[in-house]
Design a protein around this motif. Structure first.
Motif, PDB file in Angstrom:
ATOM      1  N   SER A   2       0.839  -1.195   0.000  1.00 23.64           N
ATOM      2  CA  SER A   2       0.000   0.000   0.000  1.00 23.64           C
ATOM      3  C   SER A   2       0.867   1.235   0.000  1.00 23.64           C
ATOM      4  O   SER A   2       1.974   1.244   0.506  1.00 23.64           O
ATOM      5  N   GLY A  37      -1.325   2.476   6.052  1.00 21.16           N
ATOM      6  CA  GLY A  37      -2.297   1.541   6.615  1.00 21.16           C
ATOM      7  C   GLY A  37      -3.470   2.256   7.251  1.00 21.16           C
ATOM      8  O   GLY A  37      -4.618   1.791   7.155  1.00 21.16           O
ATOM      9  N   GLU A  40      -5.906   3.486   4.592  1.00 21.46           N
ATOM     10  CA  GLU A  40      -6.767   2.434   4.051  1.00 21.46           C
ATOM     11  C   GLU A  40      -8.019   2.237   4.899  1.00 21.46           C
ATOM     12  O   GLU A  40      -9.055   1.794   4.399  1.00 21.46           O
TER      13      GLU A  40
END
Length: 297
Positions: A2, A37, A40
């Motif tokens: 990511s 993270g 997300e």
């Protein structure tokens, strides 16, 4: 993997870590992953509020305490940066999840154990052997100046000034700091340099070229502990660095000064040592605070 979207605030935060705190590439990558993270789960971080951050508790519920603490620390620092830059007035980070367990405390050597190590090392040095003089210099710099093992073994001769009791240390992230050296350590270092001979650019050279290895330093300290009657499992370069910090704090050193001496980029890393001195801090509040027992008339 990511990636953090092109959010200017995040990129500016990472740039600040690199420029002002000297964060290493691996550290920056870890912060980037942690922030990505969070994105997300809750979307753009710059505009996130307390309710958004509260959602991270469920998303991170299975993380180890150390991982949770690291991720939360990255976000707290990010929002602190936004406030410092005038990009936000509120700090939503109080809604971040907290780890279930405290960070483990460093192993500490007591004053008597440190004294036993020095008695044995000084006996070795009195023989005048290069090995004995080198060992005492190791001990003086690890416990007396709080150097990391890598900083010690890779210390270049150029970092040792002739006319000032300081060493120029290049620590993590290639950040330089000036470390004071006690009169005892100056004497031990001078004795070692006189016995060291010429050649090589490191204070502690290796017979095979370059500098002494961290592994060899570890072995020499374990052997010293065994001969001094101290449990070898308790002794390492890092434990001596912990002892330096702990005993300085016990003696009244300021936490910010200690942060500078240790080369910590974040004061939170230095605060781990406050556990050793809670009694002194309570006594200080009682003696100096206007409402303390010693100040109330």
């Amino acid at each position: 993997m990511s990636r953090v979207p092109p959010e200017p605030e995040v990129e500016n935060f990472l740039a600040m870590l690199a420029a002002q705190r000297g964060a290493a590439a691996n550290t920056l990558s870890a912060y980037r992953r942690d922030l990505a993270g969070a994105v997300e789960v809750i979307g753009p971080l710059g505009a996130a509020g307390r309710d958004d951050l509260a959602k991270l508790s469920a998303a991170w519920i299975d993380l180890a305490p150390s991982s949770l603490a690291r991720k939360s620390s990255a976000l707290r620092q990010f929002y602190g940066f936004l406030i410092d830059e005038g990009l936000r007035e509120d700090d939503p980070s109080s809604a971040l999840p907290r780890p279930r367990a405290r960070r483990s405390l460093p192993r500490i050597l007591g004053h008597q154990e440190i004294a036993a190590l020095f008695v044995t090392a000084e006996d070795d040095a009195r023989s005048g052997s290069p090995e004995g003089l080198r060992l005492l210099a190791f001990l003086e710099l690890l416990y007396g100046s709080g150097l990391r093992a890598t900083e010690l073994v890779s210390l270049p001769l150029a970092a040792v000034p002739r006319d000032a009791p300081f060493l120029t240390i290049t620590g993590k992230g290639s950040v330089q700091r000036m470390v004071p050296v006690s009169a005892r350590a100056v004497h031990a270092l001078a004795d070692w340099l006189a016995a060291r001979g010429k050649g090589g650019r490191f204070v502690f050279p290796s017979p095979r070229g370059g500098h002494l290895s961290r592994v060899r330093l570890f072995q020499l300290l374990r052997d010293l502990a065994l001969r001094a009657g101290v449990d070898p499992e308790k002794v390492s370069p890092h434990v001596l660095r912990h002892a330096f910090a702990t005993h300085l704090l016990e003696g009244g050193a300021d936490l910010r000064v200690l942060q500078t001496l240790l080369g910590h980029a974040d004061i939170a890393t230095t605060q781990i040592y406050t556990h050793v001195d809670s009694a002194r801090l309570v006594a200080l509040v009682n003696q100096r605070h206007p409402l303390g027992p010693g100040m109330v008339s």
